[in-house]
Write a protein that holds these residues in place. Structure first.
Motif, PDB file in Angstrom:
ATOM      1  N   ALA A  53       0.876  -1.171   0.000  1.00  0.00           N
ATOM      2  CA  ALA A  53       0.000   0.000   0.000  1.00  0.00           C
ATOM      3  C   ALA A  53       0.909   1.217   0.000  1.00  0.00           C
ATOM      4  CB  ALA A  53      -0.895  -0.002   1.227  1.00  0.00           C
ATOM      5  N   ALA A  54       0.780   2.079  -1.012  1.00  0.00           N
ATOM      6  CA  ALA A  54       1.630   3.268  -1.156  1.00  0.00           C
ATOM      7  C   ALA A  54       0.803   4.518  -0.895  1.00  0.00           C
ATOM      8  CB  ALA A  54       2.238   3.307  -2.548  1.00  0.00           C
ATOM      9  N   ILE A  55       1.323   5.376  -0.015  1.00  0.00           N
ATOM     10  CA  ILE A  55       0.645   6.621   0.350  1.00  0.00           C
ATOM     11  C   ILE A  55       1.683   7.731   0.348  1.00  0.00           C
ATOM     12  CG2 ILE A  55      -0.725   7.817   2.110  1.00  0.00           C
ATOM     13  CD1 ILE A  55      -1.122   4.859   3.299  1.00  0.00           C
ATOM     14  N   CYS A  56       1.485   8.745  -0.457  1.00  0.00           N
ATOM     15  CA  CYS A  56       2.404   9.882  -0.436  1.00  0.00           C
ATOM     16  C   CYS A  56       1.899  10.821   0.656  1.00  0.00           C
ATOM     17  CB  CYS A  56       2.455  10.560  -1.807  1.00  0.00           C
ATOM     18  SG  CYS A  56       3.935  11.561  -2.009  1.00  0.00           S
ATOM     19  N   ILE A  57       2.495  10.728   1.831  1.00  0.00           N
ATOM     20  CA  ILE A  57       1.991  11.473   2.984  1.00  0.00           C
ATOM     21  C   ILE A  57       2.394  12.945   2.943  1.00  0.00           C
ATOM     22  CG2 ILE A  57       1.733   9.461   4.469  1.00  0.00           C
ATOM     23  CD1 ILE A  57       4.383  10.200   5.780  1.00  0.00           C
ATOM     24  N   LYS A  58       3.343  13.289   2.065  1.00  0.00           N
ATOM     25  CA  LYS A  58       3.716  14.690   1.862  1.00  0.00           C
ATOM     26  C   LYS A  58       4.170  14.840   0.424  1.00  0.00           C
ATOM     27  CE  LYS A  58       6.340  18.500   3.673  1.00  0.00           C
ATOM     28  NZ  LYS A  58       7.379  18.953   4.585  1.00  0.00           N
ATOM     29  N   GLY A  59       3.805  15.943  -0.201  1.00  0.00           N
ATOM     30  CA  GLY A  59       4.210  16.182  -1.579  1.00  0.00           C
ATOM     31  C   GLY A  59       3.469  15.277  -2.537  1.00  0.00           C
ATOM     32  N   SER A  60       4.167  14.896  -3.609  1.00  0.00           N
ATOM     33  CA  SER A  60       3.522  14.059  -4.625  1.00  0.00           C
ATOM     34  C   SER A  60       4.550  13.205  -5.347  1.00  0.00           C
ATOM     35  CB  SER A  60       2.784  14.929  -5.639  1.00  0.00           C
ATOM     36  OG  SER A  60       3.706  15.724  -6.365  1.00  0.00           O
ATOM     37  N   GLU A  72      -0.834   1.209 -16.381  1.00  0.00           N
ATOM     38  CA  GLU A  72      -1.613   2.304 -15.812  1.00  0.00           C
ATOM     39  C   GLU A  72      -0.678   3.258 -15.102  1.00  0.00           C
ATOM     40  OE1 GLU A  72      -5.819   1.161 -14.316  1.00  0.00           O
ATOM     41  OE2 GLU A  72      -4.458  -0.449 -13.689  1.00  0.00           O
ATOM     42  N   HIS A  73      -1.100   4.521 -15.022  1.00  0.00           N
ATOM     43  CA  HIS A  73      -0.303   5.567 -14.380  1.00  0.00           C
ATOM     44  C   HIS A  73      -1.158   6.226 -13.297  1.00  0.00           C
ATOM     45  CE1 HIS A  73       2.407   5.007 -17.755  1.00  0.00           C
ATOM     46  NE2 HIS A  73       1.349   5.077 -18.534  1.00  0.00           N
ATOM     47  N   PHE A  74      -0.555   6.457 -12.138  1.00  0.00           N
ATOM     48  CA  PHE A  74      -1.276   6.994 -10.997  1.00  0.00           C
ATOM     49  C   PHE A  74      -0.522   8.180 -10.419  1.00  0.00           C
ATOM     50  CE2 PHE A  74      -2.016   2.466 -11.296  1.00  0.00           C
ATOM     51  CZ  PHE A  74      -3.398   2.376 -11.235  1.00  0.00           C
ATOM     52  N   LEU A  75      -1.254   9.167  -9.974  1.00  0.00           N
ATOM     53  CA  LEU A  75      -0.688  10.311  -9.266  1.00  0.00           C
ATOM     54  C   LEU A  75      -1.082  10.200  -7.807  1.00  0.00           C
ATOM     55  CD1 LEU A  75       0.688  13.112  -9.131  1.00  0.00           C
ATOM     56  CD2 LEU A  75      -1.551  14.100  -9.711  1.00  0.00           C
ATOM     57  N   LEU A  76      -0.091  10.166  -6.941  1.00  0.00           N
ATOM     58  CA  LEU A  76      -0.329  10.211  -5.493  1.00  0.00           C
ATOM     59  C   LEU A  76       0.020  11.623  -5.045  1.00  0.00           C
ATOM     60  CD1 LEU A  76       1.144   6.800  -4.317  1.00  0.00           C
ATOM     61  CD2 LEU A  76      -1.233   7.401  -4.678  1.00  0.00           C
ATOM     62  N   ASP A  77      -0.980  12.403  -4.716  1.00  0.00           N
ATOM     63  CA  ASP A  77      -0.764  13.811  -4.389  1.00  0.00           C
ATOM     64  C   ASP A  77      -1.554  14.279  -3.175  1.00  0.00           C
ATOM     65  OD1 ASP A  77      -3.271  13.705  -5.551  1.00  0.00           O
ATOM     66  OD2 ASP A  77      -2.913  15.358  -6.945  1.00  0.00           O
ATOM     67  N   HIS A  78      -2.037  13.327  -2.385  1.00  0.00           N
ATOM     68  CA  HIS A  78      -2.794  13.674  -1.182  1.00  0.00           C
ATOM     69  C   HIS A  78      -2.677  12.514  -0.193  1.00  0.00           C
ATOM     70  CE1 HIS A  78      -6.070  14.852   1.447  1.00  0.00           C
ATOM     71  NE2 HIS A  78      -5.985  16.049   0.888  1.00  0.00           N
ATOM     72  N   PRO A  79      -2.494  12.799   1.093  1.00  0.00           N
ATOM     73  CA  PRO A  79      -2.301  11.718   2.069  1.00  0.00           C
ATOM     74  C   PRO A  79      -3.536  10.847   2.307  1.00  0.00           C
ATOM     75  CG  PRO A  79      -2.314  13.856   3.171  1.00  0.00           C
ATOM     76  CD  PRO A  79      -2.321  14.122   1.695  1.00  0.00           C
ATOM     77  N   GLU A  80      -4.667  11.163   1.687  1.00  0.00           N
ATOM     78  CA  GLU A  80      -5.839  10.298   1.787  1.00  0.00           C
ATOM     79  C   GLU A  80      -5.904   9.289   0.636  1.00  0.00           C
ATOM     80  OE1 GLU A  80      -9.330  12.739   2.110  1.00  0.00           O
ATOM     81  OE2 GLU A  80      -8.717  13.557   4.041  1.00  0.00           O
ATOM     82  N   LYS A  81      -5.011   9.408  -0.352  1.00  0.00           N
ATOM     83  CA  LYS A  81      -4.972   8.469  -1.479  1.00  0.00           C
ATOM     84  C   LYS A  81      -4.020   7.329  -1.157  1.00  0.00           C
ATOM     85  CE  LYS A  81      -5.666  11.472  -5.505  1.00  0.00           C
ATOM     86  NZ  LYS A  81      -4.972  11.951  -6.730  1.00  0.00           N
ATOM     87  N   ASP A  99       9.594  17.767  -1.784  1.00  0.00           N
ATOM     88  CA  ASP A  99       9.223  17.493  -0.392  1.00  0.00           C
ATOM     89  C   ASP A  99       8.521  16.151  -0.201  1.00  0.00           C
ATOM     90  OD1 ASP A  99       6.919  18.235  -1.786  1.00  0.00           O
ATOM     91  OD2 ASP A  99       6.065  19.356  -0.104  1.00  0.00           O
ATOM     92  N   ALA A 100       8.512  15.303  -1.228  1.00  0.00           N
ATOM     93  CA  ALA A 100       7.730  14.058  -1.182  1.00  0.00           C
ATOM     94  C   ALA A 100       8.230  13.080  -0.118  1.00  0.00           C
ATOM     95  CB  ALA A 100       7.753  13.372  -2.546  1.00  0.00           C
ATOM     96  N   ILE A 101       7.275  12.482   0.569  1.00  0.00           N
ATOM     97  CA  ILE A 101       7.528  11.355   1.468  1.00  0.00           C
ATOM     98  C   ILE A 101       6.515  10.280   1.085  1.00  0.00           C
ATOM     99  CG2 ILE A 101       7.610  10.489   3.831  1.00  0.00           C
ATOM    100  CD1 ILE A 101       8.129  13.391   4.740  1.00  0.00           C
ATOM    101  N   LEU A 102       7.018   9.170   0.547  1.00  0.00           N
ATOM    102  CA  LEU A 102       6.164   8.063   0.126  1.00  0.00           C
ATOM    103  C   LEU A 102       6.235   6.968   1.184  1.00  0.00           C
ATOM    104  CD1 LEU A 102       4.347   6.772  -2.053  1.00  0.00           C
ATOM    105  CD2 LEU A 102       6.435   5.806  -3.047  1.00  0.00           C
ATOM    106  N   LEU A 103       5.123   6.733   1.862  1.00  0.00           N
ATOM    107  CA  LEU A 103       5.003   5.702   2.886  1.00  0.00           C
ATOM    108  C   LEU A 103       4.527   4.422   2.222  1.00  0.00           C
ATOM    109  CD1 LEU A 103       4.865   4.890   5.949  1.00  0.00           C
ATOM    110  CD2 LEU A 103       2.475   5.627   5.858  1.00  0.00           C
ATOM    111  N   VAL A 104       5.183   3.300   2.527  1.00  0.00           N
ATOM    112  CA  VAL A 104       4.794   2.016   1.945  1.00  0.00           C
ATOM    113  C   VAL A 104       4.570   1.009   3.064  1.00  0.00           C
ATOM    114  CG1 VAL A 104       5.427   0.166   0.345  1.00  0.00           C
ATOM    115  CG2 VAL A 104       6.144   2.529  -0.135  1.00  0.00           C
ATOM    116  N   LEU A 105       3.410   0.365   3.037  1.00  0.00           N
ATOM    117  CA  LEU A 105       3.064  -0.703   3.964  1.00  0.00           C
ATOM    118  C   LEU A 105       3.129  -2.001   3.172  1.00  0.00           C
ATOM    119  CD1 LEU A 105      -0.187   0.985   5.317  1.00  0.00           C
ATOM    120  CD2 LEU A 105       2.142   1.282   6.168  1.00  0.00           C
ATOM    121  N   ALA A 106       3.736  -3.032   3.733  1.00  0.00           N
ATOM    122  CA  ALA A 106       3.917  -4.282   2.994  1.00  0.00           C
ATOM    123  C   ALA A 106       3.371  -5.460   3.788  1.00  0.00           C
ATOM    124  CB  ALA A 106       5.397  -4.502   2.682  1.00  0.00           C
TER     125      ALA A 106
END
Length: 126
Positions: A53-60, A72-81, A99-106
């Motif tokens: 599960a990938a969540i960009c908690i800051k930035g994009s 497929e191509h996806f934009l992660l630009d909000h911490p609710e996505k 400023d991006a921080i991408l959080l990944v849960l595995a």
């Protein structure tokens, strides 16, 4: 096939709180985050077992995915996505904002034998 989840958030004047409980479709065994990325492309793999599960908690950032049938191509630009990536999803992350921080849960602990680096098709054809 990847799927987007809208994470539940609560907003008030003191700030916002986003919840990661019953909405992640697997038991979380590993958590990591990616930041300070220059112009590099990250990922470039799929897995034998791991769901992420990938969540960009800051930035994009952008995540592209090839499941062997379609790209497929996806934009992660909000911490609710939240983007769920399944084992067959060959994915790569790029176009990180400064400023991006991408959080990944595995779903699995790190195991180098779980990684498949061979793409389904030539990357320059995507």
């Amino acid at each position: 096939m990847p799927q987007f989840l809208q994470l539940q958030s609560f907003h008030e004047s003191k700030g916002s709180l986003t919840v990661l409980e019953d909405n992640i479709p697997f038991a979380i065994k590993r958590v990591f985050y990616i930041y300070n990325v220059d112009y590099a492309v990250r990922g470039n793999h799929r897995h034998h077992k791991t769901i992420q599960a990938a969540i960009c908690i800051k930035g994009s950032c952008r995540i592209s995915n090839d499941n062997g049938n379609s790209v497929e191509h996806f934009l992660l630009d909000h911490p609710e996505k939240c983007l769920i990536l399944y084992p067959e999803d060959y994915h790569w992350m790029y176009d990180f904002s400064e400023d991006a921080i991408l959080l990944v849960l595995a779903s699995e602990l790190y195991d180098p034998k779980d990684y498949i680096y061979e793409p389904y098709r030539a990357m320059d054809s995507l």
